[in-house]
Design a protein around this motif. Structure first.
Motif, PDB file in Angstrom:
ATOM      1  N   GLY A 149       0.805  -1.216   0.000  1.00  0.00           N
ATOM      2  CA  GLY A 149       0.000   0.000   0.000  1.00  0.00           C
ATOM      3  C   GLY A 149       0.836   1.262   0.000  1.00  0.00           C
ATOM      4  O   GLY A 149       0.317   2.355   0.277  1.00  0.00           O
ATOM      5  N   ASN A 150       2.120   1.131  -0.304  1.00  0.00           N
ATOM      6  CA  ASN A 150       3.008   2.289  -0.350  1.00  0.00           C
ATOM      7  C   ASN A 150       3.040   2.847  -1.784  1.00  0.00           C
ATOM      8  O   ASN A 150       3.977   2.642  -2.539  1.00  0.00           O
ATOM      9  N   PHE A 151       1.971   3.543  -2.128  1.00  0.00           N
ATOM     10  CA  PHE A 151       1.798   3.975  -3.505  1.00  0.00           C
ATOM     11  C   PHE A 151       2.816   5.030  -3.914  1.00  0.00           C
ATOM     12  O   PHE A 151       3.287   5.053  -5.060  1.00  0.00           O
ATOM     13  N   ALA A 152       3.157   5.926  -2.998  1.00  0.00           N
ATOM     14  CA  ALA A 152       4.158   6.940  -3.325  1.00  0.00           C
ATOM     15  C   ALA A 152       5.511   6.295  -3.610  1.00  0.00           C
ATOM     16  O   ALA A 152       6.237   6.723  -4.518  1.00  0.00           O
ATOM     17  N   GLU A 153       5.852   5.248  -2.853  1.00  0.00           N
ATOM     18  CA  GLU A 153       7.109   4.535  -3.090  1.00  0.00           C
ATOM     19  C   GLU A 153       7.085   3.836  -4.449  1.00  0.00           C
ATOM     20  O   GLU A 153       8.087   3.805  -5.171  1.00  0.00           O
ATOM     21  N   ALA A 154       5.932   3.273  -4.806  1.00  0.00           N
ATOM     22  CA  ALA A 154       5.809   2.617  -6.100  1.00  0.00           C
ATOM     23  C   ALA A 154       6.007   3.619  -7.227  1.00  0.00           C
ATOM     24  O   ALA A 154       6.727   3.352  -8.209  1.00  0.00           O
ATOM     25  N   LEU A 155       5.392   4.794  -7.094  1.00  0.00           N
ATOM     26  CA  LEU A 155       5.558   5.832  -8.123  1.00  0.00           C
ATOM     27  C   LEU A 155       6.988   6.344  -8.180  1.00  0.00           C
ATOM     28  O   LEU A 155       7.518   6.623  -9.257  1.00  0.00           O
ATOM     29  N   ARG A 156       7.620   6.462  -7.022  1.00  0.00           N
ATOM     30  CA  ARG A 156       9.015   6.930  -7.001  1.00  0.00           C
ATOM     31  C   ARG A 156       9.925   5.925  -7.713  1.00  0.00           C
ATOM     32  O   ARG A 156      10.822   6.311  -8.468  1.00  0.00           O
ATOM     33  N   GLN A 157       9.704   4.635  -7.479  1.00  0.00           N
ATOM     34  CA  GLN A 157      10.503   3.605  -8.150  1.00  0.00           C
ATOM     35  C   GLN A 157      10.276   3.655  -9.663  1.00  0.00           C
ATOM     36  O   GLN A 157      11.221   3.583 -10.454  1.00  0.00           O
ATOM     37  N   TYR A 158       9.024   3.791 -10.047  1.00  0.00           N
ATOM     38  CA  TYR A 158       8.692   3.862 -11.471  1.00  0.00           C
ATOM     39  C   TYR A 158       9.326   5.086 -12.123  1.00  0.00           C
ATOM     40  O   TYR A 158       9.918   4.999 -13.209  1.00  0.00           O
ATOM     41  N   ASP A 159       9.209   6.229 -11.470  1.00  0.00           N
ATOM     42  CA  ASP A 159       9.729   7.463 -12.061  1.00  0.00           C
ATOM     43  C   ASP A 159      11.245   7.426 -12.173  1.00  0.00           C
ATOM     44  O   ASP A 159      11.814   7.893 -13.169  1.00  0.00           O
ATOM     45  N   GLY A 160      11.911   6.854 -11.160  1.00  0.00           N
ATOM     46  CA  GLY A 160      13.360   6.734 -11.241  1.00  0.00           C
ATOM     47  C   GLY A 160      13.787   5.857 -12.403  1.00  0.00           C
ATOM     48  O   GLY A 160      14.747   6.181 -13.119  1.00  0.00           O
ATOM     49  N   TYR A 161      13.070   4.762 -12.593  1.00  0.00           N
ATOM     50  CA  TYR A 161      13.392   3.875 -13.715  1.00  0.00           C
ATOM     51  C   TYR A 161      13.091   4.554 -15.048  1.00  0.00           C
ATOM     52  O   TYR A 161      13.872   4.446 -16.008  1.00  0.00           O
ATOM     53  N   ARG A 162      11.966   5.250 -15.135  1.00  0.00           N
ATOM     54  CA  ARG A 162      11.601   5.938 -16.367  1.00  0.00           C
ATOM     55  C   ARG A 162      12.668   6.955 -16.777  1.00  0.00           C
ATOM     56  O   ARG A 162      13.071   7.028 -17.947  1.00  0.00           O
ATOM     57  N   ARG A 163      13.141   7.724 -15.796  1.00  0.00           N
ATOM     58  CA  ARG A 163      14.172   8.728 -16.084  1.00  0.00           C
ATOM     59  C   ARG A 163      15.487   8.065 -16.497  1.00  0.00           C
ATOM     60  O   ARG A 163      16.161   8.527 -17.427  1.00  0.00           O
ATOM     61  N   LEU A 164      15.855   6.998 -15.808  1.00  0.00           N
ATOM     62  CA  LEU A 164      17.095   6.296 -16.133  1.00  0.00           C
ATOM     63  C   LEU A 164      17.047   5.720 -17.543  1.00  0.00           C
ATOM     64  O   LEU A 164      18.012   5.818 -18.310  1.00  0.00           O
ATOM     65  N   LEU A 165      15.919   5.123 -17.872  1.00  0.00           N
ATOM     66  CA  LEU A 165      15.766   4.513 -19.187  1.00  0.00           C
ATOM     67  C   LEU A 165      15.852   5.573 -20.289  1.00  0.00           C
ATOM     68  O   LEU A 165      16.480   5.354 -21.336  1.00  0.00           O
ATOM     69  N   ALA A 166      15.243   6.724 -20.050  1.00  0.00           N
ATOM     70  CA  ALA A 166      15.293   7.797 -21.037  1.00  0.00           C
ATOM     71  C   ALA A 166      16.709   8.348 -21.181  1.00  0.00           C
ATOM     72  O   ALA A 166      17.187   8.603 -22.294  1.00  0.00           O
ATOM     73  N   ASP A 167      17.393   8.535 -20.058  1.00  0.00           N
ATOM     74  CA  ASP A 167      18.752   9.099 -20.095  1.00  0.00           C
ATOM     75  C   ASP A 167      19.745   8.149 -20.738  1.00  0.00           C
ATOM     76  O   ASP A 167      20.610   8.567 -21.520  1.00  0.00           O
ATOM     77  N   GLU A 168      19.650   6.863 -20.403  1.00  0.00           N
ATOM     78  CA  GLU A 168      20.645   5.894 -20.855  1.00  0.00           C
ATOM     79  C   GLU A 168      20.375   5.359 -22.258  1.00  0.00           C
ATOM     80  O   GLU A 168      21.304   5.172 -23.045  1.00  0.00           O
ATOM     81  N   LEU A 169      19.100   5.115 -22.565  1.00  0.00           N
ATOM     82  CA  LEU A 169      18.767   4.446 -23.826  1.00  0.00           C
ATOM     83  C   LEU A 169      17.828   5.241 -24.719  1.00  0.00           C
ATOM     84  O   LEU A 169      17.580   4.851 -25.860  1.00  0.00           O
TER      85      LEU A 169
END
Length: 245
Positions: A202-222
């Motif tokens: 039920g830690n929705f903010a943590e889930a969004l933070r994990q998703y956003d970090g991955y989204r940014r990394l994927l955009a920056d790297e690839l």
């Protein structure tokens, strides 16, 4: 009185190379480390032809010179408490049967996880699944072995995370999932596993933070967007259809 197992020679090839016996470190020159690692990774307790080992480790040397170098390296290996690390004959060599190797133990743990070879509900020691195989070594013969172990290790960590989450063991699940993310930050399945744990808690903010970090990394790297599969996991939290980016 210490048990026999406590004074067995032990090789560490996950992370940095180390050798010890009875908890005492052994000084092994780099050439000796390469021989021991080669036997531990490629040959285990199977005899290896001296010429094959020599040619693999010193490919640019003439055959006679490489085998001579191997003999010299073997002669200089430490003999802790009178124990030999390598045994052999005129044509073959192998690690002594008393030598323990951390790679073998980690492979057994990972194989047990992926193959349901452990008691129900048991969580393996994650420390055995944290490190890659000699990551700083630049050896051609290590490339395939390193990748093979890395894939086994990552699949095992994700499996532990998913099963622990299903059983409500969220701390274990996050530890395993985040270990997989640290090991391969661009691996989407590892991020999905961590997001799933946060959602289950039920830690929705943590889930969004994990998703956003991955989204940014994927955009920056690839220069790529996340897949629809991971978008669907967090779509409801963003108050938008899951298939709209």
């Amino acid at each position: 009185m210490a048990g026999t197992g406590s004074i067995r020679p032990r090789l560490q090839v996950l992370g940095d190379f180390q050798a010890c016996c009875g908890g005492e470190p052994l000084h092994v020159p780099h050439a000796g480390q390469r021989v021991l690692a080669c036997l531990a990774v490629l040959h285990r307790h199977r005899p290896a032809r001296r010429t094959s080992v020599a040619e693999r480790l010193w490919p640019d040397a003439p055959p006679g010179r490489s085998t001579s170098t191997l003999r010299s390296v073997l002669w200089r290996l430490p003999r802790p408490r009178g124990r030999t690390l390598v045994r052999g004959n005129a044509t073959t060599i192998e690690l002594h049967e008393d030598v323990e190797v951390d790679l073998w133990e980690s492979e057994r743990v990972a194989a047990g996880v992926c193959g349901d070879g452990r008691p129900a509900g048991a969580v393996p020691d994650l420390l055995t699944l944290e490190d890659d195989l000699l990551p700083d070594w630049d050896e051609e013969w290590l490339v395939m072995e390193r990748e093979s172990f890395r894939q086994l290790r990552l699949h095992a960590l994700e499996r532990v995370a998913a099963e622990s989450c299903d059983r409500g063991r969220f701390t274990d699940a996050l530890s395993a999932g985040l270990c997989a993310v640290r090991s391969e930050p661009l691996r989407e399945s590892a991020h999905r596993t961590v997001i799933a744990v946060h959602l289950a808690e039920g830690n929705f903010a943590e889930a969004l933070r994990q998703y956003d970090g991955y989204r940014r990394l994927l955009a920056d790297e690839l220069g790529l967007p996340p897949s629809p599969a991971i978008d669907r996991m967090v779509g409801p939290l963003l108050d938008r259809p899951a298939d709209v980016r």
